[in-house]
Each structure stands twice: as C-alpha cells, then as structure tokens.
Enzyme design. Structure first.
Site, PDB file in Angstrom:
ATOM      1  N   CYS A   1      38.373  34.570  46.841  1.00  0.00           N
ATOM      2  CA  CYS A   1      37.367  33.192  46.660  1.00  0.00           C
ATOM      3  C   CYS A   1      37.199  32.378  47.465  1.00  0.00           C
TER       4      CYS A   1
ATOM      5  N   CYS B   1      33.666  33.715  45.779  1.00  0.00           N
ATOM      6  CA  CYS B   1      32.874  32.827  45.246  1.00  0.00           C
ATOM      7  C   CYS B   1      33.203  31.274  45.605  1.00  0.00           C
TER       8      CYS B   1
ATOM      9  N   LYS C   1      29.633  33.031  48.333  1.00  0.00           N
ATOM     10  CA  LYS C   1      29.042  33.330  47.444  1.00  0.00           C
ATOM     11  C   LYS C   1      28.013  31.874  46.463  1.00  0.00           C
TER      12      LYS C   1
ATOM     13  N   ALA D   1      52.672  42.211  54.713  1.00  0.00           N
ATOM     14  CA  ALA D   1      53.840  41.664  54.419  1.00  0.00           C
ATOM     15  C   ALA D   1      53.896  42.723  53.961  1.00  0.00           C
TER      16      ALA D   1
ATOM     17  N   GLY E   1      26.006  47.922  39.167  1.00  0.00           N
ATOM     18  CA  GLY E   1      25.435  46.771  38.224  1.00  0.00           C
ATOM     19  C   GLY E   1      26.398  45.785  37.686  1.00  0.00           C
TER      20      GLY E   1
ATOM     21  N   TYR F   1      29.312  42.175  38.437  1.00  0.00           N
ATOM     22  CA  TYR F   1      28.481  40.618  39.323  1.00  0.00           C
ATOM     23  C   TYR F   1      28.252  40.784  40.547  1.00  0.00           C
TER      24      TYR F   1
ATOM     25  N   GLU G   1      24.320  39.174  41.592  1.00  0.00           N
ATOM     26  CA  GLU G   1      24.500  38.313  42.417  1.00  0.00           C
ATOM     27  C   GLU G   1      23.659  37.884  43.424  1.00  0.00           C
TER      28      GLU G   1
ATOM     29  N   ARG H   1      25.135  53.908  38.614  1.00  0.00           N
ATOM     30  CA  ARG H   1      24.907  54.911  37.730  1.00  0.00           C
ATOM     31  C   ARG H   1      24.497  55.367  36.621  1.00  0.00           C
TER      32      ARG H   1
ATOM     33  N   THR I   1      38.541  33.535  39.285  1.00  0.00           N
ATOM     34  CA  THR I   1      39.505  33.244  40.194  1.00  0.00           C
ATOM     35  C   THR I   1      40.272  32.166  39.130  1.00  0.00           C
TER      36      THR I   1
ATOM     37  N   HIS J   1      18.331  14.118  24.530  1.00  0.00           N
ATOM     38  CA  HIS J   1      17.155  14.636  25.102  1.00  0.00           C
ATOM     39  C   HIS J   1      16.733  14.116  26.090  1.00  0.00           C
TER      40      HIS J   1
ATOM     41  N   GLU K   1      20.606  20.991  24.819  1.00  0.00           N
ATOM     42  CA  GLU K   1      20.418  20.510  23.558  1.00  0.00           C
ATOM     43  C   GLU K   1      20.589  21.990  22.254  1.00  0.00           C
TER      44      GLU K   1
HETATM   45  C1  LIG Z   1      32.438  37.982  46.235  1.00  0.00           C
HETATM   46  C2  LIG Z   1      32.363  37.744  45.521  1.00  0.00           C
HETATM   47  C3  LIG Z   1      32.779  36.834  44.239  1.00  0.00           C
HETATM   48  C4  LIG Z   1      33.064  36.289  43.594  1.00  0.00           C
HETATM   49  N1  LIG Z   1      33.098  35.218  43.320  1.00  0.00           N
HETATM   50  C5  LIG Z   1      34.432  34.883  42.105  1.00  0.00           C
HETATM   51  C6  LIG Z   1      33.140  33.811  41.077  1.00  0.00           C
HETATM   52  O1  LIG Z   1      32.334  33.783  41.631  1.00  0.00           O
HETATM   53  N2  LIG Z   1      34.664  33.729  40.652  1.00  0.00           N
HETATM   54  C7  LIG Z   1      35.462  34.143  39.550  1.00  0.00           C
HETATM   55  O2  LIG Z   1      35.523  33.605  38.920  1.00  0.00           O
HETATM   56  N3  LIG Z   1      35.734  34.673  40.505  1.00  0.00           N
HETATM   57  C8  LIG Z   1      34.450  35.607  41.533  1.00  0.00           C
HETATM   58  N4  LIG Z   1      35.319  36.442  42.362  1.00  0.00           N
HETATM   59  C9  LIG Z   1      36.712  37.188  41.863  1.00  0.00           C
HETATM   60  C10 LIG Z   1      37.487  36.560  42.689  1.00  0.00           C
HETATM   61  O3  LIG Z   1      37.476  35.531  43.897  1.00  0.00           O
HETATM   62  C11 LIG Z   1      39.132  37.142  42.898  1.00  0.00           C
HETATM   63  O4  LIG Z   1      38.908  37.313  41.209  1.00  0.00           O
HETATM   64  C12 LIG Z   1      40.504  35.837  43.103  1.00  0.00           C
HETATM   65  O5  LIG Z   1      40.425  35.893  44.459  1.00  0.00           O
HETATM   66  C13 LIG Z   1      42.117  36.821  42.576  1.00  0.00           C
HETATM   67  O6  LIG Z   1      42.865  36.081  43.505  1.00  0.00           O
HETATM   68  P1  LIG Z   1      44.444  36.741  43.786  1.00  0.00           P
HETATM   69  O7  LIG Z   1      45.360  36.019  43.830  1.00  0.00           O
HETATM   70  O8  LIG Z   1      44.657  38.054  42.426  1.00  0.00           O
HETATM   71  O9  LIG Z   1      43.817  37.538  45.310  1.00  0.00           O
HETATM   72  P2  LIG Z   1      42.998  36.661  46.386  1.00  0.00           P
HETATM   73  O10 LIG Z   1      42.605  35.616  46.194  1.00  0.00           O
HETATM   74  O11 LIG Z   1      42.412  37.765  47.093  1.00  0.00           O
HETATM   75  O12 LIG Z   1      44.211  36.669  46.766  1.00  0.00           O
HETATM   76  C14 LIG Z   1      45.399  37.781  48.033  1.00  0.00           C
HETATM   77  C15 LIG Z   1      45.330  38.069  49.631  1.00  0.00           C
HETATM   78  O13 LIG Z   1      46.504  38.390  49.712  1.00  0.00           O
HETATM   79  C16 LIG Z   1      46.515  38.348  51.186  1.00  0.00           C
HETATM   80  N5  LIG Z   1      47.189  40.233  51.075  1.00  0.00           N
HETATM   81  C17 LIG Z   1      46.676  41.082  51.027  1.00  0.00           C
HETATM   82  N6  LIG Z   1      47.259  42.434  51.247  1.00  0.00           N
HETATM   83  C18 LIG Z   1      48.408  40.810  51.782  1.00  0.00           C
HETATM   84  C19 LIG Z   1      49.833  41.319  52.499  1.00  0.00           C
HETATM   85  N7  LIG Z   1      50.518  43.200  52.350  1.00  0.00           N
HETATM   86  N8  LIG Z   1      50.271  40.582  53.213  1.00  0.00           N
HETATM   87  C20 LIG Z   1      49.901  39.844  53.128  1.00  0.00           C
HETATM   88  N9  LIG Z   1      48.711  39.001  52.750  1.00  0.00           N
HETATM   89  C21 LIG Z   1      47.932  40.403  52.369  1.00  0.00           C
HETATM   90  C22 LIG Z   1      45.136  38.780  51.147  1.00  0.00           C
HETATM   91  O14 LIG Z   1      44.599  38.649  52.135  1.00  0.00           O
HETATM   92  C23 LIG Z   1      44.448  37.601  50.313  1.00  0.00           C
HETATM   93  O15 LIG Z   1      44.342  36.694  51.026  1.00  0.00           O
HETATM   94  C24 LIG Z   1      34.757  36.551  43.442  1.00  0.00           C
HETATM   95  C25 LIG Z   1      35.202  38.477  44.701  1.00  0.00           C
HETATM   96  C26 LIG Z   1      34.512  38.297  44.978  1.00  0.00           C
HETATM   97  C27 LIG Z   1      34.929  40.057  45.731  1.00  0.00           C
HETATM   98  N1  LIG Z   2      30.767  35.478  38.829  1.00  0.00           N
HETATM   99  C1  LIG Z   2      31.973  35.643  38.479  1.00  0.00           C
HETATM  100  O1  LIG Z   2      33.220  35.527  38.700  1.00  0.00           O
HETATM  101  C2  LIG Z   2      32.405  37.063  40.053  1.00  0.00           C
HETATM  102  C3  LIG Z   2      31.285  37.341  40.525  1.00  0.00           C
HETATM  103  C4  LIG Z   2      31.786  38.214  41.958  1.00  0.00           C
HETATM  104  C5  LIG Z   2      32.602  39.186  40.939  1.00  0.00           C
HETATM  105  N2  LIG Z   2      33.833  38.472  40.147  1.00  0.00           N
HETATM  106  C6  LIG Z   2      34.469  40.118  39.957  1.00  0.00           C
HETATM  107  O2  LIG Z   2      34.617  40.342  40.991  1.00  0.00           O
HETATM  108  C7  LIG Z   2      34.816  41.822  40.512  1.00  0.00           C
HETATM  109  C8  LIG Z   2      33.841  42.775  41.139  1.00  0.00           C
HETATM  110  O3  LIG Z   2      32.626  42.668  41.495  1.00  0.00           O
HETATM  111  P1  LIG Z   2      31.888  43.738  41.096  1.00  0.00           P
HETATM  112  O4  LIG Z   2      30.422  43.605  40.577  1.00  0.00           O
HETATM  113  O5  LIG Z   2      31.876  44.690  42.122  1.00  0.00           O
HETATM  114  O6  LIG Z   2      32.403  44.868  40.112  1.00  0.00           O
HETATM  115  P2  LIG Z   2      32.091  45.240  37.972  1.00  0.00           P
HETATM  116  O7  LIG Z   2      33.486  45.447  37.721  1.00  0.00           O
HETATM  117  O8  LIG Z   2      31.748  43.422  38.289  1.00  0.00           O
HETATM  118  O9  LIG Z   2      31.195  46.282  38.211  1.00  0.00           O
HETATM  119  C9  LIG Z   2      30.955  47.577  38.762  1.00  0.00           C
HETATM  120  C10 LIG Z   2      30.060  48.319  38.791  1.00  0.00           C
HETATM  121  O10 LIG Z   2      29.669  49.363  39.641  1.00  0.00           O
HETATM  122  C11 LIG Z   2      29.660  50.313  39.093  1.00  0.00           C
HETATM  123  N3  LIG Z   2      30.454  51.322  38.937  1.00  0.00           N
HETATM  124  C12 LIG Z   2      31.622  51.802  39.633  1.00  0.00           C
HETATM  125  N4  LIG Z   2      32.100  52.789  40.332  1.00  0.00           N
HETATM  126  C13 LIG Z   2      31.337  53.525  40.442  1.00  0.00           C
HETATM  127  C14 LIG Z   2      30.765  54.154  41.274  1.00  0.00           C
HETATM  128  N5  LIG Z   2      31.653  55.075  42.034  1.00  0.00           N
HETATM  129  N6  LIG Z   2      29.753  54.519  41.771  1.00  0.00           N
HETATM  130  C15 LIG Z   2      28.534  54.080  41.262  1.00  0.00           C
HETATM  131  N7  LIG Z   2      28.247  52.968  40.939  1.00  0.00           N
HETATM  132  C16 LIG Z   2      30.339  52.676  40.026  1.00  0.00           C
HETATM  133  C17 LIG Z   2      29.845  50.375  37.351  1.00  0.00           C
HETATM  134  O11 LIG Z   2      28.938  51.149  36.458  1.00  0.00           O
HETATM  135  C18 LIG Z   2      29.558  48.400  37.715  1.00  0.00           C
HETATM  136  O12 LIG Z   2      28.427  48.311  36.695  1.00  0.00           O
HETATM  137  C19 LIG Z   2      34.371  41.928  38.720  1.00  0.00           C
HETATM  138  O13 LIG Z   2      35.136  42.764  38.087  1.00  0.00           O
HETATM  139  C20 LIG Z   2      34.634  40.397  39.097  1.00  0.00           C
HETATM  140  O14 LIG Z   2      35.505  40.219  38.272  1.00  0.00           O
HETATM  141  C21 LIG Z   2      33.670  38.472  39.388  1.00  0.00           C
END
Ligand SMILES: Cc1cc2nc3c(=O)[nH]c(=O)nc-3n(C[C@H](O)[C@H](O)[C@H](O)COP(=O)(O)OP(=O)(O)OC[C@H]3O[C@@H](n4cnc5c(N)ncnc54)[C@H](O)[C@@H]3O)c2cc1C
Ligand SMILES: NC(=O)c1ccc[n+]([C@@H]2O[C@H](COP(=O)([O-])OP(=O)(O)OC[C@H]3O[C@@H](n4cnc5c(N)ncnc54)[C@H](O)[C@@H]3O)[C@@H](O)[C@H]2O)c1
Length: 453
Positions: free
Chosen positions: A48, A53, A56, A120, A181, A183, A187, A204, A317, A442, A447
């Site tokens: 995040c 997040c 982004k 780890a 298709g 998030y 975005e 797809r 997150t 308003h 609203e």
């Molecule tokens: C581009 C993008 C945009 C997103 N936007 C949003 C958003 O707008 N709103 C929202 O709610 N969510 C968003 N998400 C999703 C959100 O980031 C995740 O759901 C969230 O970070 C998950 O938290 P987590 O604690 O499970 O894992 P993470 O935050 O991914 O933390 C896992 C950590 O573990 C570390 N790690 C992994 N394996 C090991 C290991 N073996 N040893 C030590 N460290 C390790 C990784 O390096 C990482 O730092 C977005 C995700 C992406 C990719």
């Molecule tokens: N605004 C937010 O809260 C936010 C923003 C970004 C990411 N995220 C989190 O991160 C996750 C990952 O985001 P994402 O956009 O990668 O996943 P997603 O699950 O939102 O979308 C994946 C897309 O890829 C397609 N797809 C899956 N497998 C495929 C394949 N083999 N070939 C072609 N298309 C395929 C699916 O049909 C779907 O449209 C989300 O599920 C979401 O929970 C959240």
C-alpha cells in the site's frame, strides 16, 4: 496475555511482512505486552505505502491536473505554458513514499517491535530463518507477506511490466496497452491517459470490474471511450515481441495485434506463499496458494496465523489492517474478536472514480427478490461551466420489504469521498426514509443522495 506465549522462545510473536496487516498486528500485540519481531524483505510499509494505494493515489492527483487545467479557462484562468514533466511527479511521489516508509519504521521502533530487514522463511511451527542465516523462535508466527502481481505464461512476457514497475518508469510512454479489467487496469488507464499516453485496455471477457454495479461500470466504459481510451474485449495475448526500436508488438488472440511502448499486466495478485516452507509444516493452502485460516486467522498449524492479501479474500488495505488488529486483540489482548466483512466500501480511482458499498442492483434482486432502485444521472455544476460533457451517476438500492438502503453506488468527481460517508448509513441499516428525511447540503454533488425520489 494468552498463556500460550512461552518465554523460552526468543519472541512471543514473529511477524513475516511489514505491510498493512503485519505492522498493525505487531504494534497492537506489543502494546499488550508481547515481545514482537517483524521481518521485511523489501521496504517497511508494504504494498500500500510503497507500490500501491499511496503512490497510485498521488499519481491520480497528478494526472487530474490535465483536465483541471483544461477546465480552468472557463473559470477565467489563462494558463499559457502547460507542460507535464513525468520525472518531477515520479520523483516527488517516490520522495513521499520514502518519508512514509520512515514513519512506519518509527512506529515499529516506538512500539518496541524489533525489525529485521531480511527475508524470512519458516523452519518449524515456532521458528523462522532469516536470509542472513539467523534462526529465530517465537510462540506464534503471523504470516502477512501480501501478494504479488500475476503474470501470464506467454512467450515474451519479460517485455511487460507490472504495477511494481509502473512508479519507476524512465519516461512517459506514448502508447500503453493494459491487460486486465480490474482495479489496477482501470486506475492506470486513467492515469496514463491523463498524462498524455494513448491507452488500450485488453480484457479477456466482456465484463470489467466484476462485482461492481453494471450500470456504473457501463458509465465508466462509455466515459473512458469518450475520453479516448480504447478497449478490446474477449481478447487475450499469445505473445509479446520487442523490436529494436523498443516497440512491443502484442500478438493477440481475439483482436488485431497491437503496438505499444509499454505493456502493463494487471490481471490479479497471487498470495506470496512460495518458498516459505509452509506445505512442509502442514499449513494448508488453497489452489491459488493462499493460506487457509479460520475466523481467528489461525492456519491448520495452531501456532501459525495469517492476515491480509496472503489469505486471498478481500485484497484491500483497511481489511488487512482490521484483520491484523483482530488477530492482536484475540491472541494477546484477551479480547477475542473477528472482522465483520459485511458492507465493506470500495473505490476504483479511475477517471472518473467509482465508489461502492453494499449490494449491487443485480445482487439485491437475486438475494432479496423485490427491490427498488433510485438513480440520479446528472452533469456536475463545475462541468457545466467548464463545458465538459461528462455526467455523474448515483444509484441507491433499497430492500422493498424493509425500506433499508442495501447498496449505494456512485461514479463521478470525488465519488469515493462521498461514498465513505454513505457507507456509514448503509452499514447502520438506515432506510430510504432516513435518507429522505435528511436535508440536502446545497450546492454539492453529494446532496443527490438525499434528493432521489
Ligand atoms: C497498484 C496497487 C494499488 C492498490 N490500491 C489500493 C487502494 O487504493 N486501496 C486499498 O484498500 N488497497 C489497494 N491496494 C491493495 C493493498 O495494497 C493490499 O490489499 C494491502 O497492501 C495488503 O496488505 P498486506 O499486509 O496483506 O500485505 P502487504 O502490504 O503487501 O505487505 C506484505 C509485506 O511482506 C513483505 N514480505 C513478503 N514475503 C516476505 C518474507 N518471506 N519475508 C519478509 N518479508 C516478506 C513484502 O515485501 C511486503 O512489504 C492496491 C494494491 C496495488 C498493487
Ligand atoms: N482502489 C483499490 O482499492 C485497489 C486498487 C488497486 C488494487 N486493489 C487490489 O489489488 C487487487 C489486484 O488488482 P488487479 O487489478 O490486478 O486485479 P483484479 O482482480 O481487480 O482484476 C483482475 C482482472 O484481470 C483479469 N484476468 C485475470 N486473469 C487473467 C488472465 N490470465 N488473463 C487475462 N486477464 C485476466 C480478470 O478478469 C480481471 O478483470 C484487487 O483485487 C484489489 O483488491 C485495490
């Protein structure tokens, strides 16, 4: 504190991954008196903060200036030189990410959580090995390693990037093809498009943003098309080839081949469980490699728990944070609790953005039978003056039998901001009559929520 944490271990809790879930779980557990250590292999803050997040959303803000500067003319502003400098935005965003990473590190040390900047892996139900060879023992182990972008198994996939790379691009590409298709696809389509690239989204199937209200998604597709974003539905990639000039040729199935300067795969995220030694210990995984947990985040090995994306349920997150907190309360605070997954608000920070909570119209029809829907399809005041022909759409879904508002769905400027407040009403089970009884504020767009009849 739970008696299971024995003092003959180095720590009471070892957390694997300092992201959203892991950091929250560690600091709350430590607050309850647990001796806590956490390992992070990349950067403290996790997806995040470092590559999700936060950066982004900052890019979304940066990209929005393109439209705002255009619209400014009708508001009397003469802004002559309009030049966008990608390295300035990129570097400023990365500097902010660095600042936040520092704050997360401080939070850990202020809460007496020992941070190991290492990868780890598990070596037993109570032991982990760091990549520098050290072995550490703990009464409980919490897996919070998150997820990683999925990539298709096609020739030339190495010519594509994922969301991990997108924040570090050398220059702004002119033509971007985005696979997926969901998030991330929608975005980054908005971001790249506003920053001047030609964007093609390849999906797809013919459905994007599955789970969101169809009418709202349809509005996003139409608005995106009107802005100049292209879509290819029911299409997939056979291969990617890179020419000497850097152009990537997307060899397609279901549509003509596409030329791009950058190809971004955003096709979902896979749990980071590979190579952690979980199966050897008897930690059961799902088919997609996610850790199976019970309602208290306990895996099939009693001393090993998991929260967040690694459980592959709702990858958001605030959900990971709540799960980490519930884990700490239950295991170290003597306050057993679970997370309520009902009515979780979500947003897509597309251009325009979407906000949603509760049941979509389709879902409500299936689950409740008789429902009422109310929609407001309007041109925001600022767009009217700006001469921008873009409409917002708000929808309320009501259960006919109870008059309860069971869903609110919105697309339009700042929809996620408004939606967060509306989510309180839906979560609280308020009725359409309660919405109607609220006097409008308003002039706002929000609203409309209390004016739909
Ligand atoms: C581009 C993008 C945009 C997103 N936007 C949003 C958003 O707008 N709103 C929202 O709610 N969510 C968003 N998400 C999703 C959100 O980031 C995740 O759901 C969230 O970070 C998950 O938290 P987590 O604690 O499970 O894992 P993470 O935050 O991914 O933390 C896992 C950590 O573990 C570390 N790690 C992994 N394996 C090991 C290991 N073996 N040893 C030590 N460290 C390790 C990784 O390096 C990482 O730092 C977005 C995700 C992406 C990719
Ligand atoms: N605004 C937010 O809260 C936010 C923003 C970004 C990411 N995220 C989190 O991160 C996750 C990952 O985001 P994402 O956009 O990668 O996943 P997603 O699950 O939102 O979308 C994946 C897309 O890829 C397609 N797809 C899956 N497998 C495929 C394949 N083999 N070939 C072609 N298309 C395929 C699916 O049909 C779907 O449209 C989300 O599920 C979401 O929970 C959240």
């Amino acid at each position: 504190m739970n008696t299971e944490s024995a003092s003959d271990f180095d720590y009471d809790l070892f957390v694997l991954g300092a992201g959203s879930g892991g950091v929250r779980a560690s600091r709350i557990s430590s607050g309850y008196g647990a001796r806590v250590a956490i390992a992070e292999e990349h950067r403290v803050g996790g997806t995040c903060v470092i590559r999700g997040c936060v950066p982004k959303k900052l890019l979304v803000y940066g990209a929005h200036f393109a439209e705002d500067l255009n619209d400014a003319a009708m508001f009397g502003w003469d802004i002559a030189a309009r030049r966008f400098d990608w390295p300035v935005l990129r570097d400023n965003v990365m500097a902010e990410v660095g600042r936040l990473e520092g704050l997360y590190g401080e939070t850990l040390s202020n809460h007496d959580v020992t941070l190991f900047k290492n990868r780890a892996v598990l070596t037993g139900p109570h032991s982990v090995r760091l990549d520098d060879g050290r072995t550490i023992t703990a009464g409980k182990i919490l897996l919070a390693p998150g997820a990683r972008p999925a990539l298709p198994d096609i020739p030339g996939v190495e010519h594509a990037i994922t969301s991990n790379d997108v924040f570090h691009l050398e220059s702004m590409p002119k033509r971007v093809v985005i696979a997926g298709g969901g998030y991330i696809a929608n975005e980054f389509a908005g971001i790249f498009h506003q920053l001047g690239a030609h964007v093609t989204i390849v999906n797809r199937s013919d459905t994007i943003l599955r789970g969101y209200d169809e009418q709202i998604v349809d509005r996003l597709v139409k608005t995106s098309l009107a802005k100049g974003i292209d879509f290819r539905f029911n299409a997939s990639f056979d291969a990617l080839e890179r020419r000497d000039d850097g152009t990537v040729i997307c060899k397609m199935n279901g549509c003509d081949d596409i030329e791009a300067d950058q190809v971004l795969f955003a096709i979902g995220r896979l749990p980071n469980t590979e190579g952690l030694g979980l199966e050897e210990l008897g930690v059961e995984l799902t088919e997609r490699g996610a850790v199976k947990v019970d309602e208290h985040y306990r895996s099939t090995v009693p001393s090993i728990f998991a929260v967040g994306d690694v459980t592959d349920r709702i990858q958001l997150t605030p959900v990971a944070i709540r799960e980490g907190h519930a884990f700490a309360d239950t295991q170290f605070g003597d306050k057993p609790c679970t997370v309520d997954y009902n009515c979780i608000p979500s947003a897509v920070f597309s251009h325009p953005p979407i906000g949603s909570v509760g049941m979509t119209e389709g879902e409500a029809k299936n689950k409740l039978g008789v429902i009422r829907t109310y929609t407001s399809d309007f041109r925001p005041m600022k767009y009217v003056l700006a001469g921008r022909n873009e409409r917002a759409l708000y929808k309320i879904v009501v259960d006919e039998s109870s008059d309860k508002v069971v869903g609110v769905h919105m697309i339009g400027p700042d929809a996620p901001e408004t939606l967060q407040a509306a989510a309180i009403a839906v979560k609280a089970g308020l009725t359409k009559a309660d919405f109607d009884a609220t006097i409008a504020l308003h002039p706002t767009m929000a609203e409309e929520l209390v004016l739909m009849r």
